[in-house]
Design a protein around this motif. Structure first.
Motif, PDB file in Angstrom:
ATOM      1  N   LEU A 187       0.848  -1.191   0.000  1.00  0.00           N
ATOM      2  CA  LEU A 187       0.000   0.000   0.000  1.00  0.00           C
ATOM      3  C   LEU A 187       0.884   1.241   0.000  1.00  0.00           C
ATOM      4  CD1 LEU A 187      -2.718   1.521   0.317  1.00  0.00           C
ATOM      5  CD2 LEU A 187      -2.438   1.278   2.805  1.00  0.00           C
ATOM      6  N   TYR A 188       0.713   2.077  -1.019  1.00  0.00           N
ATOM      7  CA  TYR A 188       1.355   3.387  -1.052  1.00  0.00           C
ATOM      8  C   TYR A 188       0.365   4.401  -0.483  1.00  0.00           C
ATOM      9  CZ  TYR A 188       4.790   1.465  -4.353  1.00  0.00           C
ATOM     10  OH  TYR A 188       5.777   0.718  -4.951  1.00  0.00           O
ATOM     11  N   ASN A 210      -0.090  -6.463  -7.007  1.00  0.00           N
ATOM     12  CA  ASN A 210      -0.681  -6.587  -5.678  1.00  0.00           C
ATOM     13  C   ASN A 210      -0.545  -5.283  -4.885  1.00  0.00           C
ATOM     14  OD1 ASN A 210      -2.167  -8.136  -3.947  1.00  0.00           O
ATOM     15  ND2 ASN A 210      -0.445  -9.295  -3.128  1.00  0.00           N
ATOM     16  N   SER A 211      -0.550  -4.155  -5.593  1.00  0.00           N
ATOM     17  CA  SER A 211      -0.337  -2.859  -4.950  1.00  0.00           C
ATOM     18  C   SER A 211      -1.572  -1.975  -5.036  1.00  0.00           C
ATOM     19  CB  SER A 211       0.842  -2.126  -5.595  1.00  0.00           C
ATOM     20  OG  SER A 211       2.050  -2.807  -5.378  1.00  0.00           O
ATOM     21  N   GLN A 212      -1.678  -1.094  -4.060  1.00  0.00           N
ATOM     22  CA  GLN A 212      -2.732  -0.085  -4.045  1.00  0.00           C
ATOM     23  C   GLN A 212      -2.089   1.270  -3.780  1.00  0.00           C
ATOM     24  OE1 GLN A 212      -5.944  -0.996  -1.304  1.00  0.00           O
ATOM     25  NE2 GLN A 212      -5.722  -3.192  -1.659  1.00  0.00           N
ATOM     26  N   LEU A 213      -2.703   2.300  -4.318  1.00  0.00           N
ATOM     27  CA  LEU A 213      -2.258   3.673  -4.073  1.00  0.00           C
ATOM     28  C   LEU A 213      -3.409   4.442  -3.451  1.00  0.00           C
ATOM     29  CD1 LEU A 213      -0.417   6.165  -4.374  1.00  0.00           C
ATOM     30  CD2 LEU A 213      -1.243   6.380  -6.739  1.00  0.00           C
ATOM     31  N   TYR A 214      -3.156   5.022  -2.267  1.00  0.00           N
ATOM     32  CA  TYR A 214      -4.158   5.870  -1.627  1.00  0.00           C
ATOM     33  C   TYR A 214      -3.571   7.266  -1.480  1.00  0.00           C
ATOM     34  CZ  TYR A 214      -7.723   7.659   1.490  1.00  0.00           C
ATOM     35  OH  TYR A 214      -8.739   8.417   2.020  1.00  0.00           O
ATOM     36  N   ILE A 215      -4.247   8.251  -2.057  1.00  0.00           N
ATOM     37  CA  ILE A 215      -3.768   9.635  -2.027  1.00  0.00           C
ATOM     38  C   ILE A 215      -4.610  10.421  -1.032  1.00  0.00           C
ATOM     39  CG2 ILE A 215      -3.452  11.749  -3.360  1.00  0.00           C
ATOM     40  CD1 ILE A 215      -3.073  10.002  -5.845  1.00  0.00           C
ATOM     41  N   ILE A 216      -3.928  11.067  -0.072  1.00  0.00           N
ATOM     42  CA  ILE A 216      -4.602  11.911   0.915  1.00  0.00           C
ATOM     43  C   ILE A 216      -4.573  13.345   0.400  1.00  0.00           C
ATOM     44  CG2 ILE A 216      -4.674  12.656   3.318  1.00  0.00           C
ATOM     45  CD1 ILE A 216      -3.016  10.212   4.061  1.00  0.00           C
ATOM     46  N   HIS A 217      -5.715  13.891   0.104  1.00  0.00           N
ATOM     47  CA  HIS A 217      -5.777  15.240  -0.450  1.00  0.00           C
ATOM     48  C   HIS A 217      -5.452  16.287   0.622  1.00  0.00           C
ATOM     49  CE1 HIS A 217      -7.267  13.699  -4.208  1.00  0.00           C
ATOM     50  NE2 HIS A 217      -8.200  13.011  -3.571  1.00  0.00           N
ATOM     51  N   LYS A 218      -4.907  17.411   0.174  1.00  0.00           N
ATOM     52  CA  LYS A 218      -4.489  18.504   1.055  1.00  0.00           C
ATOM     53  C   LYS A 218      -3.499  18.008   2.108  1.00  0.00           C
ATOM     54  CE  LYS A 218      -8.686  21.255   0.421  1.00  0.00           C
ATOM     55  NZ  LYS A 218      -9.805  21.969   1.070  1.00  0.00           N
ATOM     56  N   ARG A 240      -5.775  -5.954   7.351  1.00  0.00           N
ATOM     57  CA  ARG A 240      -6.950  -6.791   7.572  1.00  0.00           C
ATOM     58  C   ARG A 240      -7.567  -7.246   6.252  1.00  0.00           C
ATOM     59  NH1 ARG A 240      -9.705  -3.386  12.591  1.00  0.00           N
ATOM     60  NH2 ARG A 240      -8.836  -4.674  14.276  1.00  0.00           N
ATOM     61  N   SER A 241      -7.638  -6.352   5.279  1.00  0.00           N
ATOM     62  CA  SER A 241      -8.282  -6.682   4.006  1.00  0.00           C
ATOM     63  C   SER A 241      -7.499  -7.715   3.208  1.00  0.00           C
ATOM     64  CB  SER A 241      -8.456  -5.419   3.160  1.00  0.00           C
ATOM     65  OG  SER A 241      -7.198  -4.915   2.726  1.00  0.00           O
ATOM     66  N   SER A 246      -3.973 -10.982  12.616  1.00  0.00           N
ATOM     67  CA  SER A 246      -4.251 -11.909  13.712  1.00  0.00           C
ATOM     68  C   SER A 246      -4.195 -11.126  15.011  1.00  0.00           C
ATOM     69  CB  SER A 246      -3.250 -13.056  13.746  1.00  0.00           C
ATOM     70  OG  SER A 246      -1.925 -12.565  13.908  1.00  0.00           O
ATOM     71  N   SER A 247      -4.789 -11.651  16.051  1.00  0.00           N
ATOM     72  CA  SER A 247      -4.843 -10.946  17.326  1.00  0.00           C
ATOM     73  C   SER A 247      -3.445 -10.668  17.846  1.00  0.00           C
ATOM     74  CB  SER A 247      -5.645 -11.746  18.354  1.00  0.00           C
ATOM     75  OG  SER A 247      -6.969 -11.927  17.899  1.00  0.00           O
ATOM     76  N   LYS A 248      -3.296  -9.528  18.478  1.00  0.00           N
ATOM     77  CA  LYS A 248      -2.011  -9.155  19.059  1.00  0.00           C
ATOM     78  C   LYS A 248      -1.600 -10.131  20.138  1.00  0.00           C
ATOM     79  CE  LYS A 248       0.155  -5.466  21.765  1.00  0.00           C
ATOM     80  NZ  LYS A 248      -0.025  -4.133  22.350  1.00  0.00           N
ATOM     81  N   ALA A 249      -0.332 -10.527  20.111  1.00  0.00           N
ATOM     82  CA  ALA A 249       0.174 -11.431  21.149  1.00  0.00           C
ATOM     83  C   ALA A 249       0.297 -10.707  22.472  1.00  0.00           C
ATOM     84  CB  ALA A 249       1.537 -11.985  20.722  1.00  0.00           C
ATOM     85  N   ASN A 250       0.205 -11.442  23.552  1.00  0.00           N
ATOM     86  CA  ASN A 250       0.355 -10.843  24.887  1.00  0.00           C
ATOM     87  C   ASN A 250       1.819 -10.569  25.168  1.00  0.00           C
ATOM     88  OD1 ASN A 250      -2.383 -10.970  25.486  1.00  0.00           O
ATOM     89  ND2 ASN A 250      -2.217 -13.133  26.091  1.00  0.00           N
TER      90      ASN A 250
END
Length: 250
Positions: A187-188, A210-218, A240-241, A246-250
């Protein structure tokens, strides 16, 4: 989850991520050579290379007996993560690359060449401030720019220019030769106002299936500080997607 900061920074730049991410993941925050609490700089090493630094990161995983992990980086950290992937792709479950750097964009290359001419004539922090304003020029980038500059003071002039020379020498050739691993979910996360690096990512990230690009505006280059809620949400949601949660280990 392994978090790797940008040049001149330290593990402290993740202060806006720790609270959210530690609820879900066990975190390891890396201080790169010469940064933060890592007093052993690359100037102290005869082998100054991206792969040398990547091997040091892998030794941290070995020491903690971690076979594979999720990797999150910002700026320089995204380069180191991809060097780790190049050496040991099986140890990188996912890559989240914030403010990703893949090749030096022409305006920044021009600035770096200018620095080469004047680096011994002016204090390096002047040059670093110039770089900060070049990367994050707008008023809403002020907090990220301030953190960027404050952290760099601890790096020191000698170490700064060792990193500078390393990146100028190796960055573009590294990405020209780099193999493509479609198996690694990537994920970029880029700021829409990351004028130096977003154009390159838009051009090149499509090579990875297998890549995604997410651009945050401003938002500028250091998107984990400027828009931390969006950044954190996207990190957790992406893993998650991809069925990597998996659940965080203790």
């Amino acid at each position: 989850m392994i978090l790797i900061h940008g040049i001149g920074g330290s593990s402290s730049i993740w202060f806006k991520q720790i609270r959210d991410l530690r609820k879900v993941f066990n975190l390891i925050l890396i201080d790169l050579p010469g940064h933060g609490g890592n007093e052993q700089g690359i100037c102290d090493d005869d082998d100054r290379s991206l792969f040398r630094i990547a091997r040091q990161v892998l030794r941290v995983l070995d020491h903690r007996q971690i076979h594979a992990a999720h990797f999150v980086g910002i700026s320089l950290g995204t380069i180191i993560i991809q060097a780790v992937q190049e050496l040991s792709p099986e140890r990188v479950k996912t890559m989240i690359l914030g403010g990703a750097v893949e090749r030096i964009y022409k305006p920044l290359l021009t600035f770096l060449k200018l620095m080469e001419w004047i680096k011994f004539l002016v204090p390096y922090m002047w040059l670093y401030r110039m770089a900060a304003y070049l990367l994050m020029p707008r008023k809403r980038h002020a907090e990220a720019r301030r953190v960027f500059i404050q952290e760099a003071v601890q790096l020191g002039q000698k170490e700064f220019f060792c990193w500078y020379n390393l990146l100028c020498r190796e960055l573009n050739p590294f990405f020209e030769r780099k193999r493509i691993y479609d198996e690694t979910p990537t994920l970029y996360i880029m700021g829409g106002e990351d004028f130096m690096f977003l154009p390159t990512i838009k051009t090149h990230f499509y090579h990875l299936k297998n890549s995604q690009l997410y651009i945050i505006h401003k938002c500028g280059h250091v998107c984990n500080i400027e828009r931390e809620k969006v950044f954190n949400h996207r990190c957790i949601g992406f893993i998650r997607s991809n069925g990597m949660y998996s659940s965080k280990a203790n």
